[in-house]
Design an enzyme around this catalytic site. Structure first.
Site, short mmCIF file in Angstrom:
data_model
loop_
_atom_site.label_atom_id
_atom_site.label_comp_id
_atom_site.label_asym_id
_atom_site.label_seq_id
_atom_site.Cartn_x
_atom_site.Cartn_y
_atom_site.Cartn_z
CG HIS A 36 52.97 -66.10 42.63
ND1 HIS A 36 53.31 -67.26 43.28
CD2 HIS A 36 54.12 -65.43 42.40
CE1 HIS A 36 54.62 -67.32 43.43
NE2 HIS A 36 55.14 -66.22 42.91
S1 FES Z 1 49.93 -68.49 43.67
FE1 FES Z 1 52.02 -68.91 43.33
S2 FES Z 1 52.49 -70.35 44.85
FE2 FES Z 1 50.38 -69.96 45.15
#
Ligand code: FES
Length: 195
Positions: A160
């Site tokens: 993410h």
């Molecule tokens: S940014 Fe979501 S698990 Fe690493």
């Protein structure tokens, strides 16, 4: 020892005991149900010791540790190892990476910690963290040769988009905390004991 009574089959046209108002029916039903319940409890009781034998005690788990030879890790390099089924990053920072980490004001950080807070005294070049993103647990990139290190030169979690700096502190993206530093100590100048 519970005695289980059996129910005799009814002859055609013969009223059942319940229909005949026999109060013993409810008692016999209870005894049958109770006998089945005891069998169930007995099975669970018999299995429980086996499960307890199979699972290591909390004491044993707490004592489990690994020793890692770090003598071959050159400045700017790192390795990924495993401890208690979790990835662990062991990295030797370059002087430039140490300088970059120390140049950051703690007030700029989401999870304020200095490099000194995250390393051992006199060993600021050795950064040892779990390789587990603090957002949802992906394994960040950046420890392997040629992997992207993100916008802050440390680790990057592509799941993410969390960026960690050269001290593995969260700087950008959804992760709330720095990569976790596990309990460890230097067994010697070239061996680290984790756990
Ligand atoms: S940014 Fe979501 S698990 Fe690493």
């Amino acid at each position: 020892m519970a005695t289980v009574e059996t129910t005799q089959p009814l002859m055609p046209g013969e009223p059942s005991a319940a229909e005949a108002g026999d109060p013993g029916v409810r008692r016999r039903d209870f005894i049958n149900i109770a006998a089945v319940s005891f069998a169930g409890v007995g099975a669970v009781t018999a299995i429980a010791p086996l499960l307890m034998q199979a699972a290591p005690s909390a004491d044993v788990r707490a004592l489990s540790s690994i020793e890692v030879d770090i003598s071959k890790i050159m400045p700017g390099q790192g390795i990924k190892t495993s401890w208690r089924k979790q990835p662990v990053f062991i990295k030797q920072l370059t002087p430039a990476e140490i300088q970059a980490a120390n140049a950051v004001q703690l007030s700029e950080l989401r999870d304020p910690q200095s490099l000194a807070d995250r390393t051992k005294p006199g060993k600021a070049q050795w950064l040892i963290t779990l390789g587990v993103c603090t957002h949802l647990g992906c394994v960040p990139l950046g420890i392997g040769e040629g992997e992207t290190k993100g916008d802050f030169g440390g680790y990057f979690c592509p799941c993410h988009g969390s960026h960690y700096d050269t001290a593995a502190r969260i700087r950008k993206g959804p992760a709330p905390l720095n990569l976790h530093v596990p309990d460890y100590e230097f067994a010697s100048d070239t061996v680290v004991r984790i756990g």
